[in-house]
Motif scaffolding. Structure first.
Motif, PDB file in Angstrom:
ATOM      1  N   VAL A 267       0.868  -1.181   0.000  1.00 18.18           N
ATOM      2  CA  VAL A 267       0.000   0.000   0.000  1.00 18.18           C
ATOM      3  C   VAL A 267       0.903   1.228   0.000  1.00 18.18           C
ATOM      4  O   VAL A 267       1.746   1.389   0.892  1.00 18.18           O
ATOM      5  CB  VAL A 267      -0.919   0.011   1.234  1.00 18.18           C
ATOM      6  CG1 VAL A 267      -1.750   1.299   1.265  1.00 18.18           C
ATOM      7  CG2 VAL A 267      -1.817  -1.208   1.242  1.00 18.18           C
ATOM      8  N   THR A 268       0.721   2.089  -0.996  1.00 20.00           N
ATOM      9  CA  THR A 268       1.581   3.270  -1.109  1.00 20.00           C
ATOM     10  C   THR A 268       0.893   4.543  -0.627  1.00 20.00           C
ATOM     11  O   THR A 268       1.567   5.515  -0.286  1.00 20.00           O
ATOM     12  CB  THR A 268       2.026   3.470  -2.562  1.00 20.00           C
ATOM     13  OG1 THR A 268       0.864   3.597  -3.404  1.00 20.00           O
ATOM     14  CG2 THR A 268       2.871   2.293  -3.031  1.00 20.00           C
ATOM     15  N   GLU A 269      -0.435   4.554  -0.625  1.00 25.60           N
ATOM     16  CA  GLU A 269      -1.150   5.746  -0.149  1.00 25.60           C
ATOM     17  C   GLU A 269      -2.509   5.337   0.393  1.00 25.60           C
ATOM     18  O   GLU A 269      -3.162   4.439  -0.148  1.00 25.60           O
ATOM     19  CB  GLU A 269      -1.325   6.761  -1.274  1.00 25.60           C
ATOM     20  CG  GLU A 269      -1.991   8.060  -0.816  1.00 25.60           C
ATOM     21  CD  GLU A 269      -1.970   9.147  -1.885  1.00 25.60           C
ATOM     22  OE1 GLU A 269      -3.008   9.835  -2.040  1.00 25.60           O
ATOM     23  OE2 GLU A 269      -0.931   9.297  -2.550  1.00 25.60           O
ATOM     24  N   ILE A 270      -2.919   5.987   1.479  1.00 28.24           N
ATOM     25  CA  ILE A 270      -4.232   5.762   2.088  1.00 28.24           C
ATOM     26  C   ILE A 270      -4.927   7.112   2.201  1.00 28.24           C
ATOM     27  O   ILE A 270      -4.400   8.034   2.834  1.00 28.24           O
ATOM     28  CB  ILE A 270      -4.102   5.132   3.488  1.00 28.24           C
ATOM     29  CG1 ILE A 270      -3.313   3.829   3.428  1.00 28.24           C
ATOM     30  CG2 ILE A 270      -5.482   4.909   4.109  1.00 28.24           C
ATOM     31  CD1 ILE A 270      -2.941   3.271   4.797  1.00 28.24           C
ATOM     32  N   ALA A 271      -6.087   7.223   1.573  1.00 24.78           N
ATOM     33  CA  ALA A 271      -6.902   8.433   1.699  1.00 24.78           C
ATOM     34  C   ALA A 271      -8.089   8.103   2.605  1.00 24.78           C
ATOM     35  O   ALA A 271      -8.875   7.204   2.295  1.00 24.78           O
ATOM     36  CB  ALA A 271      -7.389   8.907   0.338  1.00 24.78           C
ATOM     37  N   VAL A 272      -8.195   8.800   3.724  1.00 32.24           N
ATOM     38  CA  VAL A 272      -9.275   8.577   4.683  1.00 32.24           C
ATOM     39  C   VAL A 272     -10.363   9.614   4.411  1.00 32.24           C
ATOM     40  O   VAL A 272     -10.177  10.809   4.661  1.00 32.24           O
ATOM     41  CB  VAL A 272      -8.766   8.696   6.129  1.00 32.24           C
ATOM     42  CG1 VAL A 272      -9.887   8.367   7.111  1.00 32.24           C
ATOM     43  CG2 VAL A 272      -7.566   7.782   6.352  1.00 32.24           C
ATOM     44  N   ILE A 273     -11.487   9.161   3.899  1.00 29.66           N
ATOM     45  CA  ILE A 273     -12.563  10.058   3.464  1.00 29.66           C
ATOM     46  C   ILE A 273     -13.688  10.004   4.487  1.00 29.66           C
ATOM     47  O   ILE A 273     -14.255   8.937   4.743  1.00 29.66           O
ATOM     48  CB  ILE A 273     -13.069   9.643   2.079  1.00 29.66           C
ATOM     49  CG1 ILE A 273     -11.901   9.666   1.073  1.00 29.66           C
ATOM     50  CG2 ILE A 273     -14.202  10.548   1.601  1.00 29.66           C
ATOM     51  CD1 ILE A 273     -12.173   8.904  -0.188  1.00 29.66           C
ATOM     52  N   THR A 274     -14.000  11.151   5.072  1.00 35.20           N
ATOM     53  CA  THR A 274     -15.004  11.187   6.139  1.00 35.20           C
ATOM     54  C   THR A 274     -16.124  12.188   5.889  1.00 35.20           C
ATOM     55  O   THR A 274     -17.203  12.046   6.465  1.00 35.20           O
ATOM     56  CB  THR A 274     -14.342  11.546   7.485  1.00 35.20           C
ATOM     57  OG1 THR A 274     -13.720  12.827   7.373  1.00 35.20           O
ATOM     58  CG2 THR A 274     -13.295  10.512   7.873  1.00 35.20           C
ATOM     59  N   ALA A 275     -15.890  13.216   5.089  1.00 30.53           N
ATOM     60  CA  ALA A 275     -16.907  14.255   4.883  1.00 30.53           C
ATOM     61  C   ALA A 275     -18.114  13.660   4.171  1.00 30.53           C
ATOM     62  O   ALA A 275     -17.957  12.951   3.163  1.00 30.53           O
ATOM     63  CB  ALA A 275     -16.326  15.413   4.078  1.00 30.53           C
ATOM     64  N   PRO A 276     -19.330  13.913   4.662  1.00 33.89           N
ATOM     65  CA  PRO A 276     -20.522  13.332   4.032  1.00 33.89           C
ATOM     66  C   PRO A 276     -20.634  13.613   2.543  1.00 33.89           C
ATOM     67  O   PRO A 276     -20.990  12.718   1.768  1.00 33.89           O
ATOM     68  CB  PRO A 276     -21.670  13.980   4.825  1.00 33.89           C
ATOM     69  CG  PRO A 276     -21.084  14.283   6.161  1.00 33.89           C
ATOM     70  CD  PRO A 276     -19.657  14.660   5.892  1.00 33.89           C
ATOM     71  N   ASP A 277     -20.331  14.820   2.114  1.00 33.99           N
ATOM     72  CA  ASP A 277     -20.417  15.142   0.684  1.00 33.99           C
ATOM     73  C   ASP A 277     -19.401  14.330  -0.119  1.00 33.99           C
ATOM     74  O   ASP A 277     -19.704  13.868  -1.239  1.00 33.99           O
ATOM     75  CB  ASP A 277     -20.184  16.632   0.453  1.00 33.99           C
ATOM     76  CG  ASP A 277     -21.364  17.479   0.921  1.00 33.99           C
ATOM     77  OD1 ASP A 277     -22.446  16.901   1.178  1.00 33.99           O
ATOM     78  OD2 ASP A 277     -21.205  18.705   1.038  1.00 33.99           O
ATOM     79  N   ASP A 278     -18.208  14.159   0.437  1.00 30.68           N
ATOM     80  CA  ASP A 278     -17.184  13.383  -0.267  1.00 30.68           C
ATOM     81  C   ASP A 278     -17.558  11.903  -0.319  1.00 30.68           C
ATOM     82  O   ASP A 278     -17.337  11.230  -1.337  1.00 30.68           O
ATOM     83  CB  ASP A 278     -15.826  13.549   0.423  1.00 30.68           C
ATOM     84  CG  ASP A 278     -15.284  14.966   0.301  1.00 30.68           C
ATOM     85  OD1 ASP A 278     -15.723  15.695  -0.611  1.00 30.68           O
ATOM     86  OD2 ASP A 278     -14.445  15.356   1.142  1.00 30.68           O
ATOM     87  N   LEU A 279     -18.126  11.395   0.762  1.00 28.54           N
ATOM     88  CA  LEU A 279     -18.566   9.998   0.763  1.00 28.54           C
ATOM     89  C   LEU A 279     -19.685   9.786  -0.258  1.00 28.54           C
ATOM     90  O   LEU A 279     -19.704   8.782  -0.978  1.00 28.54           O
ATOM     91  CB  LEU A 279     -19.056   9.595   2.159  1.00 28.54           C
ATOM     92  CG  LEU A 279     -17.989   9.460   3.240  1.00 28.54           C
ATOM     93  CD1 LEU A 279     -18.641   9.248   4.611  1.00 28.54           C
ATOM     94  CD2 LEU A 279     -17.044   8.305   2.933  1.00 28.54           C
ATOM     95  N   ALA A 280     -20.614  10.724  -0.316  1.00 25.63           N
ATOM     96  CA  ALA A 280     -21.735  10.606  -1.253  1.00 25.63           C
ATOM     97  C   ALA A 280     -21.275  10.641  -2.698  1.00 25.63           C
ATOM     98  O   ALA A 280     -21.931  10.087  -3.593  1.00 25.63           O
ATOM     99  CB  ALA A 280     -22.747  11.723  -0.995  1.00 25.63           C
ATOM    100  N   ALA A 281     -20.130  11.289  -2.966  1.00 22.68           N
ATOM    101  CA  ALA A 281     -19.635  11.414  -4.331  1.00 22.68           C
ATOM    102  C   ALA A 281     -18.870  10.165  -4.794  1.00 22.68           C
ATOM    103  O   ALA A 281     -18.587  10.026  -5.996  1.00 22.68           O
ATOM    104  CB  ALA A 281     -18.729  12.640  -4.453  1.00 22.68           C
ATOM    105  N   LEU A 282     -18.551   9.250  -3.870  1.00 25.48           N
ATOM    106  CA  LEU A 282     -17.803   8.058  -4.248  1.00 25.48           C
ATOM    107  C   LEU A 282     -18.671   7.102  -5.055  1.00 25.48           C
ATOM    108  O   LEU A 282     -19.872   6.951  -4.821  1.00 25.48           O
ATOM    109  CB  LEU A 282     -17.293   7.338  -3.001  1.00 25.48           C
ATOM    110  CG  LEU A 282     -16.280   8.095  -2.132  1.00 25.48           C
ATOM    111  CD1 LEU A 282     -15.977   7.282  -0.884  1.00 25.48           C
ATOM    112  CD2 LEU A 282     -15.004   8.391  -2.902  1.00 25.48           C
TER     113      LEU A 282
END
Length: 289
Positions: A267-282
């Motif tokens: 694993v070279t990079e880990i992006a931790v996504i928590t913002a509701p808008d960002d989660l909804a865009a996944l």
């Protein structure tokens, strides 16, 4: 035994199945129980004297109630999630009966519940009823107010979204999933050496607004991960924007996503996504079967 008593007896016998149907549609045990209770009230008012297939009739009632609830849910804003819930020793308390909800989520699959939540109300109802409970499209059509052919298309679209389109060929995807699973296993065990073996020496963990907060180096990232091992039991593999990653979803409620970049076996990079808008865009889908 009069007609109402017979209906009550039939409803009692069907309650567990109706609850299972409603839970898969709504993803919430409290809401599922509300839907089943409302179904009884409607069935009791209508009576079943002229009903040839009580099981199908009750399923139709629950389906319509769940569809209305899903449509209403889409018209109101989501409440922000407090990640501090994850710090509770027993895990987050979601719903009035967390043990029952956890058991249901485990039986259904937390990742499946999350991805079902990305579907539109009509698609979700059509998929759950047909693919999970073998309800004919003619009956589903009555629930969603469409033709049987359109109901079939709704389920087909839902199926395509659930299983997604990987961004890499199947052999590469399988290899990357092995890395994700090794990372998840080491995270759950709090195994520092195993984490160091799966992390690139110069791995970067990013989180926060615009993913600007960085933590660099395998040792630092591994130690942080070990410190969060109590959260890892809620993590489940999934496809995130076509690539393997992890969803942290206690009881099927998405709280954060880990988007992993993998090179070779590390694993070279880990992006931790928590913002509701960002989660909804996944773009979320299930791992390959």
């Amino acid at each position: 035994m009069d007609e109402r008593d017979r209906l009550a007896e039939r409803f009692s016998g069907e309650r567990g199945r109706l609850r299972a149907v409603a839970y898969r549609m709504l993803g919430s045990l409290d809401e599922a129980d509300d839907a089943v209770q409302e179904a009884w009230l409607r069935a009791d008012r209508a009576g079943a004297r002229e009903v040839a297939n009580v099981e199908a009739w009750l399923t139709t009632i629950v389906g319509r109630i769940c569809l209305d609830m899903l449509r209403a849910r889409g018209r109101r804003p989501e409440s922000p999630v407090d990640l501090a819930e994850l710090d509770l020793p027993e895990g987050p308390r979601i719903g009035s009966d967390p043990e029952a909800e956890a058991e249901l989520a485990d039986s259904v699959g937390a990742a499946l519940l999350v991805v079902l939540g990305t579907l539109g109300p009509d698609e979700r109802v059509a998929y759950v009823l047909h693919d999970m409970f073998a309800v004919p499209f003619a009956e589903i059509a009555e629930i969603v107010g469409r033709t049987p052919a359109t109901a079939k298309k709704l389920a087909s679209r839902a199926r395509a979204r659930l299983h997604g389109a990987p961004a890499v060929p199947a052999p590469e995807l399988a290899r990357q999933y092995r890395v994700v699973e090794a990372f998840l296993a080491a995270s759950r065990e709090g195994d520092l050496d195993a984490l160091l073996a799966v992390l690139s020496p110069d791995v970067v963990r990013r989180r926060g607004p615009a993913l600007r907060a960085e933590l660099r180096g395998a040792e630092a990232v591994a130690r942080e991960t070990v410190g969060n091992r109590h959260r890892a039991r809620y993590a489940h593999p999934a496809l995130i924007d076509g690539a393997p990653g992890l969803l942290l979803a206690p009881h099927g409620r998405l709280l954060l996503a880990l988007r992993l970049e993998i090179t070779g076996s590390r694993v070279t990079e880990i992006a931790v996504i928590t913002a509701p808008d960002d989660l909804a865009a996944l773009n979320l889908s299930l791992p390959p079967r």
